[in-house]
Design an enzyme around this catalytic site. Structure first.
Site, PDB file in Angstrom:
ATOM      1  N   ASN A 164      -2.678   8.801  15.662  1.00 27.84           N
ATOM      2  CA  ASN A 164      -3.773   9.047  14.714  1.00 27.84           C
ATOM      3  C   ASN A 164      -5.027   8.258  15.028  1.00 27.84           C
ATOM      4  OD1 ASN A 164      -3.662   6.375  13.520  1.00 27.84           O
ATOM      5  ND2 ASN A 164      -1.670   7.026  12.780  1.00 27.84           N
TER       6      ASN A 164
ATOM      7  N   PRO B 249       7.086  -7.773  12.050  1.00 23.68           N
ATOM      8  CA  PRO B 249       6.419  -8.194  13.294  1.00 23.68           C
ATOM      9  C   PRO B 249       6.433  -7.042  14.301  1.00 23.68           C
ATOM     10  CG  PRO B 249       7.854  -9.927  12.466  1.00 23.68           C
ATOM     11  CD  PRO B 249       8.131  -8.702  11.635  1.00 23.68           C
TER      12      PRO B 249
ATOM     13  N   ILE C 146      -5.935   5.223  14.833  1.00 25.20           N
ATOM     14  CA  ILE C 146      -6.469   4.153  13.982  1.00 25.20           C
ATOM     15  C   ILE C 146      -5.623   2.895  14.096  1.00 25.20           C
ATOM     16  CG2 ILE C 146      -6.818   3.410  11.575  1.00 25.20           C
ATOM     17  CD1 ILE C 146      -8.923   5.294  12.618  1.00 25.20           C
TER      18      ILE C 146
ATOM     19  N   HIS D 286       4.324  -3.086   5.991  1.00 24.07           N
ATOM     20  CA  HIS D 286       4.017  -2.840   4.588  1.00 24.07           C
ATOM     21  C   HIS D 286       4.461  -1.482   4.126  1.00 24.07           C
ATOM     22  CE1 HIS D 286       0.712  -6.053   4.045  1.00 24.07           C
ATOM     23  NE2 HIS D 286       1.909  -6.501   3.815  1.00 24.07           N
TER      24      HIS D 286
ATOM     25  N   HIS E 280       0.819  -1.197   0.000  1.00 23.91           N
ATOM     26  CA  HIS E 280       0.000   0.000   0.000  1.00 23.91           C
ATOM     27  C   HIS E 280       0.856   1.252   0.000  1.00 23.91           C
ATOM     28  CE1 HIS E 280       1.315   0.528   3.973  1.00 23.91           C
ATOM     29  NE2 HIS E 280       1.002  -0.715   4.223  1.00 23.91           N
TER      30      HIS E 280
ATOM     31  N   ARG F 114      21.418 -26.979  34.986  1.00 20.81           N
ATOM     32  CA  ARG F 114      21.595 -26.538  36.361  1.00 20.81           C
ATOM     33  C   ARG F 114      22.437 -27.562  37.127  1.00 20.81           C
ATOM     34  NH1 ARG F 114      18.185 -28.079  40.897  1.00 20.81           N
ATOM     35  NH2 ARG F 114      19.219 -27.058  42.638  1.00 20.81           N
TER      36      ARG F 114
ATOM     37  N   HIS G 149      19.158 -24.024  32.915  1.00 26.45           N
ATOM     38  CA  HIS G 149      18.037 -24.746  33.522  1.00 26.45           C
ATOM     39  C   HIS G 149      17.222 -25.399  32.416  1.00 26.45           C
ATOM     40  CE1 HIS G 149      19.509 -22.093  36.583  1.00 26.45           C
ATOM     41  NE2 HIS G 149      18.786 -22.670  37.502  1.00 26.45           N
TER      42      HIS G 149
ATOM     43  N   HIS H 279     -20.355  -0.333   0.138  1.00 30.67           N
ATOM     44  CA  HIS H 279     -19.553  -1.437  -0.395  1.00 30.67           C
ATOM     45  C   HIS H 279     -18.859  -1.003  -1.665  1.00 30.67           C
ATOM     46  CE1 HIS H 279     -20.867  -4.738   2.260  1.00 30.67           C
ATOM     47  NE2 HIS H 279     -21.808  -3.847   2.507  1.00 30.67           N
TER      48      HIS H 279
ATOM     49  N   ASP I  28       0.700   2.929  16.771  1.00 24.76           N
ATOM     50  CA  ASP I  28      -0.054   2.336  17.866  1.00 24.76           C
ATOM     51  C   ASP I  28       0.153   0.831  17.975  1.00 24.76           C
ATOM     52  OD1 ASP I  28      -1.445   4.629  18.957  1.00 24.76           O
ATOM     53  OD2 ASP I  28      -2.414   4.737  17.007  1.00 24.76           O
TER      54      ASP I  28
ATOM     55  N   HIS J  42       8.530 -24.462  34.745  1.00 26.48           N
ATOM     56  CA  HIS J  42       9.870 -24.018  34.367  1.00 26.48           C
ATOM     57  C   HIS J  42      10.648 -25.062  33.560  1.00 26.48           C
ATOM     58  CE1 HIS J  42       8.911 -20.898  37.168  1.00 26.48           C
ATOM     59  NE2 HIS J  42      10.111 -20.385  37.210  1.00 26.48           N
TER      60      HIS J  42
ATOM     61  N   GLU K 100      12.595 -10.551  28.730  1.00 22.46           N
ATOM     62  CA  GLU K 100      13.217 -11.507  27.827  1.00 22.46           C
ATOM     63  C   GLU K 100      13.035 -11.123  26.362  1.00 22.46           C
ATOM     64  OE1 GLU K 100      10.964 -12.306  30.140  1.00 22.46           O
ATOM     65  OE2 GLU K 100      12.083 -13.398  31.679  1.00 22.46           O
TER      66      GLU K 100
END
Lengths: 735, 735
Positions: free
Chosen positions: A239, A169, A241, A120, A29, A578, A519, A315, A209, A531, A469
């Site tokens: 903004n 991501p 959105i 994008h 876009h 450990r 561990h 639409h 956001d 754990h 982490e």
């Protein structure tokens, strides 16, 4: 100099390039570039120093496009053109329906583009890279999102010159930027000397956001505030959105107040659409604030450029060529032409690029002069940029004899760090608040801290990441990407999963980062199932370009570090115990760096036991149990299957041979072990809370438990002819 | 009533029980109970309503121990006793060394307990549960952290009566509490009627700096503020200590200001050690605030109870029995006795428990009366508590014929939700800001929103989680644990990994939650490698007690929902496509709920193709390609390997038979497919950005690419006798 016509032209060029590229791709876009073009223009042309001809110049300013604010995904159209609204290619959602109805201004999407995805907006970055003269041509823009192009759907550092980190991501880019700023502050503290302000670049980040809602970005923002990273400047698009519509449906907090709580300097530019001077002033101010990271909230109008106010519920159909033309005309471009760049825009940007090239030349001279006054530092920095380690460093790696005492591999890891930290000054260790458990800190380490706190300084090579982490992993990606540091960070293996999103990007973007994951199994005992990893190694072994090491003793631990540090484009996870482990009879660094080797050979063996880490020693005991039943067995240690996979077939068959069955032994999920064994002994259930030896006994990870299953395996396969090693495959996998 | 001697006695009883239990276990730590005992006493005895004889009573107040503040892990000793300090069992770190040196007050650890782990404080909760009369005896306390006990190292909801959710991994409990509060608000909105305030319980949560640093808790806190959850009260221990020492090394933000930014009501009790009245007043005030969640900052003194001030740098030894006695004497208990509970403490707490039992009796009467006025609602709520679904609901599941059009499985999932949401009113859908992409929202859904925003209300069954994947998963765990809702939440499959920490706890704690994970492969196309899962299914297939479904068509999608909704103690991940899938010839719901079945049989087949989701249809095409080469093949669809594993062996061998090789086909990591096939065709590398059909072709996931490998597989195995199905194993796995 006030902003004028050529600035507007440049901004609109970015916009129309985006329209054309996304139209050509029928994907992606242009909205992002259209909305962000003003601030990008000001930032790149007024503030950022970089040389497009050498995207690797160390002291360049860094730019990270973390997530494109959603408003930029939209432009508005006059009410008369509502009929051209269309449904989103990706979500099949009409922009006027559902969540979108909640918009005050009804907007539509130009071209058949997705309406909601952050990264994008990389067309913004691709357009800028092209305009400033990076090795990214108009043809590359035309190939946007096509197979094999250098302009993929999300920015990938490995693919595209000028892209600093791989984003898409949500929250990752923001956290990478914090890592880039950490590396800058550290490198500056180590190398800058009076008269030699060698390292003084800024790190800029755009986020919206989506990133602001992600926990990883919260962690990173809190860390950045604590660390007082003055050269970090983030621009937040305000903004209202998000994909689900107005953010009021999910996100009503006061973001700036939150950043203040973290210790950031905050500013607000109320008219982010037009106020180029205001944007410039805010960035200038942010640069002046040296003891805090800065965030600038930029309020933008949804549907900027449109007179349309909300009507909703219509639409639509895919946008037609006619409509693209009309949009183009609105921006003052010839509606009949595509991929147009006015010469004066090239001229202006190329001049800025030339200034950047000159700045690099100046810097190179300064660096040369620095070499005469600070030869050792100069040579160290020059070497770091090659990503080679100092000669002979590997001689510092500890080695062990079978007579040496049993030691937990987390302690063996500490011994390695103690041994090599002096000779590898770019190694930056740290932990997500488990320093004493992860054994990640060498004795005389200085903490990386803002000097004002009095508990360390920026030359420090020990990071206190806090209980963060996910941000730790993403910050390490940024630190690695900066080019002068090799980050290693600790947590429990089970909680590397908290960082999975960023660990994945370590692999995808070829970062040399090291996860010190202690561990590593039910061997942690009393802490119990919450754990104790079961699925974790299978998860990361399935991740491409990740080395998962589970060393069985001291020599294997040294081997793991050897490979982790010398693999310039591959991250590593070191799964460490450990509990104490004996030093093995048959182990050496040389054998272990092959990923797998024969720990105990027996030419009369009826079975091969294939194992890793803490279970190798138990397998060696099981051999004795089997011997008492007149059964001969051999033992293979496979500390890193990915590295073993890379060996030649002949070697691999010598380790796991034809003719006898192989049984794997590892106290966690058996998933994947079928690749190296005929039968698998593992734990496909959650563990248990109790003293670790009792837990091992409960699940029969004892010499007797292993021997019993070995006998069953031998028996089961005795009628199969030929009995092939699982190393033999019918066809090669794609790589 | 002012606080008096018996209150002090009760508080000290909790403390000494913890000392004894941890000493008996030689593991765990009493510090948490010792520090938290005052606030726990006030909260449990003055505010919380519960009936220990029926831990499942719906309207009980909920208590979540998210993470035990670190300060509670320590108690101080007089300087004279410094010699008894010892090293930590878990980190081998002397409490006076490294990070611990940074403490202003030097503290030590009672008993041989770990010094730093949060959920370890569960002895606090176990002691309270015992004292109030839950089915948890003194002997259970004595078996703390032992194999097979109901008092494991971290609280596990599944194991221990009175433990609401499984915590330990930081940030989870806090986020579960938000989910519990969501479920409470929703259930109240649906069922409460004038005169019938049936559902009005509070959710209380203790958390510390560890949770406060975790991104998941930031996400959940932001969501809770947005949702204005008035019945949620969190108590934050402010004590400046984390595992790495003083939190000033990593965490210097203003936590209360951050919570204000999220929209929480905040209070501060300055003397959390002594001010029982202040604690009571703050909790009372928090209960009054109905339009916001509340957080109470409780400042505590490190080393509470000790006269010792910081001296540091002393090395120590394990704590001896003598020292435990001395500590006990300080609390006014007989140093010679263990596990002592004064009768007046039992009496006081049992009286409170009896009040709780009476409250439940009252509630039961009210509920019965409610049945006469609101029969339908009454019966619905009563049914929900059995966790059975309404009779006949499964008849609403859509079915498909091969002639029906090709549809993306994310759309098929939407059709299921549309079809069943009316008959299953406890189903709460939602998405992490990808509503239009995940297709998670039925048409007339009402949003779950605070009514004041005007965009929904608390009866709403559609959650706008925001871009907060990890908190979404943990909130769903809390919503499921509440007992009256079945949560389903959407994101892209690749970003379920962001939520891995909480997804693991869905499995471990047996929550019926559904992850709607769309865009499940390289089939998402242009978004490219940052969004294309490779390792994700292997990861979650390796996770015990998780059903991973990857349906191939409409009937399989309905089957996935059938199993997800009827498996009361197992969560599900539904991996769904962006691209359209044909309706298969051989699929039915009945076949698919076996997890795997023969989609195309051929008694003369030379090979079995085993596949899932979008690749099943391509395998069926490949059969035609093979036929043109005079090779017969059969096709198996395996939408859920975990459910297939649970079938009897005879059935499984009928699906993947002896005598011919099997080859798996799935466009992601092959890891684990060796269990169901002799050879594997998959993608052990990252994907590519481009139109999806081109991406599939690039990696040869075409009828031709499959046929070619099938031929190689047949050829490779033709000399092996007997050729056994991989279903045959030499021995059973432990489960």
């Amino acid at each position: 100099m006030p902003y004028g016509k050529v600035d507007e032209l440049a901004i609109n060029t970015i916009r129309t390039l985006a329209v054309d590229a996304t139209a050509a791709a029928n994907s992606g876009h242009p909205g992002a570039p259209m909305g962000m073009a003003p601030v990008a223009h000001v930032l790149f042309n007024k503030f950022m120093t970089f040389n497009p001809k050498n995207p690797d110049w160390l002291n360049r300013d860094r730019f990270v496009l973390s997530c494109v604010p959603y408003a930029f995904l939209y432009i508005s159209i006059p009410a008369a053109d509502m009929s051209i609204a269309h449904s989103c290619r990706r979500c099949d959602l009409n922009p006027f329906s559902a969540g979108h109805l909640e918009l005050e201004t009804v907007v539509f999407l130009v071209s058949a583009m997705p309406c909601h995805v952050n990264g994008h907006g990389c067309m913004l970055q691709y357009a800028l890279l092209h305009l400033f003269g990076y090795a990214l041509s108009i043809d590359d823009l035309k190939a946007f999102r096509q197979l094999g192009s250098i302009t993929p759907g999300h920015p990938e550092a490995h693919d595209t010159p000028g892209v600093e980190v791989t984003t898409g991501p949500l929250g990752q880019g923001f956290s990478n930027a914090v890592g880039l700023a950490v590396a800058q502050a550290h490198t500056a503290a180590v190398f800058n000397k009076p008269g030699y302000d060698l390292i003084n670049n800024y790190t800029y980040c755009f986020f919206g956001d989506g990133c602001a809602m992600e926990g990883i970005a919260s962690e990173a923002a809190s860390a950045a505030g604590h660390l007082q990273l003055g050269n970090l400047i983030a621009i937040y698009d305000d903004n209202h959105i998000s994909i689900d519509g107005d953010i009021k449906c999910a996100f009503t907090e006061d973001v700036m107040k939150r950043f203040e709580a973290y210790g950031w300097h905050t500013q607000w530019v109320e008219d982010g659409d037009h106020d180029l001077e205001g944007i410039e002033a805010a960035i200038a101010k942010a640069k002046e604030v040296k003891d805090k990271p800065s965030v600038i909230k930029l309020t933008t109008t949804i549907g900027f450029g449109s007179k349309l106010q909300g009507t909703g519920g219509v639409h639509g159909n895919p946008l037609k060529a006619d409509d693209i033309k009309q949009v183009k005309a609105k921006f003052g471009f010839d509606p009949e032409k595509t991929f147009v760049v006015p010469q004066e825009v090239y001229d202006m940007y190329h001049k800025h690029a030339a200034d950047g090239a000159a700045a690099e030349q100046e810097w190179n001279k300064l660096f040369e002069k620095y070499g005469s006054e600070h030869k050792e530092l100069h040579d160290d920095l020059a070497r770091r940029l090659t990503r080679d380690l100092p000669e002979g460093w590997q001689n510092k790696l500890p080695t062990y004899k079978p007579t040496d005492p049993a030691i937990a591999s987390r302690k063996l890891s500490e011994t390695v760090l103690e041994a090599i930290h002096d000779i590898i000054p770019e190694l930056i260790s740290g932990s997500a608040d488990l320093t004493g458990s992860n054994n990640t800190r060498w004795k005389n380490a200085i903490d990386f801290q803002p000097p004002s706190l009095g508990i360390g300084d920026y030359t420090g090579r020990y990071m206190r990441y806090g209980v963060r982490e996910h941000a730790m992993a993403a910050m390490m990606n940024g630190m690695s990407a900066y080019g002068t540091t090799i980050p290693a960070g600790g947590t429990f293996l089970n909680f590397v999963s908290y960082a999975a999103g960023a660990v994945r990007l370590s692999s995808l973007s070829h970062q040399r980062v090291i996860y010190i994951a202690t561990h590593d199994s039910i061997g942690l005992g009393e802490d119990g199932p919450t754990h104790q990893p079961i699925e974790t190694l299978a998860h990361f072994r399935a991740l491409p370009n990740m080395m998962v090491w589970r060393p069985a003793d001291g020599n294997e631990t040294s081997a793991a570090y050897y490979m982790a540090l010398t693999s310039k484009g591959t991250p590593s996870i070191l799964a460490l115990t450990r509990q104490n482990l004996p030093q093995l009879e048959g182990s050496t660094i040389e054998k272990a760096i092959k990923g797998g080797y024969v720990a105990l050979e027996d030419s009369s063996a009826a079975i091969t036991l294939v194992s890793t880490g803490s279970e190798v020693g138990i397998c060696l005991e099981a051999v004795k149990t089997l011997k008492s039943q007149n059964i001969a067995a051999r033992v293979v240690s496979l500390p890193c299957v990915e590295v073993f996979d890379a060996q030649d077939k002949e070697y691999k068959l010598s380790v796991i041979p034809d003719g006898i069955p192989a049984m794997s032994v590892e106290v966690m999920s058996t998933l994947g072990w079928e690749k190296y064994s005929h039968e698998q002994f593992g734990l496909n259930r959650f563990g248990a809370s109790g003293p670790y030896k009792e837990v091992y006994a409960k699940f029969e990870f004892t010499p007797e438990g292993i021997a019993k299953r070995a006998v069953a395996t031998i028996d089961f396969y005795k009628d199969v002819k030929p009995l092939r090693s699982p190393i033999n495959r019918a066809f090669q996998q794609l790589i």
